[in-house]
Design an enzyme around this catalytic site. Sequence first.
Site, mmCIF file in Angstrom:
data_model
loop_
_atom_site.group_PDB
_atom_site.id
_atom_site.type_symbol
_atom_site.label_atom_id
_atom_site.label_comp_id
_atom_site.label_asym_id
_atom_site.label_seq_id
_atom_site.Cartn_x
_atom_site.Cartn_y
_atom_site.Cartn_z
ATOM 1 N N HIS A 44 0.849 -1.196 0.000
ATOM 2 C CA HIS A 44 0.000 0.000 0.000
ATOM 3 C C HIS A 44 0.885 1.245 0.000
ATOM 4 O O HIS A 44 2.000 1.238 0.534
ATOM 5 C CB HIS A 44 -0.904 0.021 1.225
ATOM 6 N N GLU A 67 0.815 4.062 1.666
ATOM 7 C CA GLU A 67 1.220 4.564 2.978
ATOM 8 C C GLU A 67 2.267 3.664 3.622
ATOM 9 O O GLU A 67 3.222 4.158 4.224
ATOM 10 C CB GLU A 67 0.000 4.684 3.911
ATOM 11 N N CYS A 80 -5.907 2.478 5.382
ATOM 12 C CA CYS A 80 -6.590 1.292 5.907
ATOM 13 C C CYS A 80 -6.041 0.977 7.300
ATOM 14 O O CYS A 80 -5.089 1.614 7.769
ATOM 15 C CB CYS A 80 -6.373 0.100 4.965
ATOM 16 N N CYS A 86 -2.241 0.159 7.293
ATOM 17 C CA CYS A 86 -1.413 1.351 7.109
ATOM 18 C C CYS A 86 -1.483 2.266 8.328
ATOM 19 O O CYS A 86 -0.475 2.859 8.710
ATOM 20 C CB CYS A 86 -1.826 2.084 5.839
#
Length: 154
Positions: A48, A50, A78, A81
């Site tokens: 992801h 992040e 999310c 993250c």
Amino acid sequence: MLRRAIAAAARARAAGNHPFGAVLVAANGELLLEGENTVLTERDCTGHAELNLVRQASRRFDRTVLATCTLVSSTEPCAMCAGAIFWSGIPRVVFGLEGRRLREFAAPGSAASFLEINSREVFRGASHSVTVVGPLLEEEASAVHRGFWTAGVS
């Protein structure tokens, strides 16, 4: 800086990944790092934007520097993250599109996965404060998702 994160999301999509981007901003407003989603091209479900950014930042900057930064994300981080942001010591998150709105872009029968826990819920249980600001510029932030989350996307 939010528009920079949205531009990173567009680059991630153009590269064949999920459309998410993030930037790390110093206390003085200087752009320190940019991160993109790499889930599909690197075949890594944890790729992801992040999390990629936090990994880079943790290797490059001391925790005292991170403790003064803001992570700006095209979409609300999310739970995974958010946990990484917490563990990094970054105290502030700014995001564009609210995570729960992603479902609006998923086609019926889509393989897209969603987790119902938002970043504020993760940070609520934290031992140190993480400030969350958003959603902001939601229409701009949502544009990169339009037409992406179809039945074949995972």
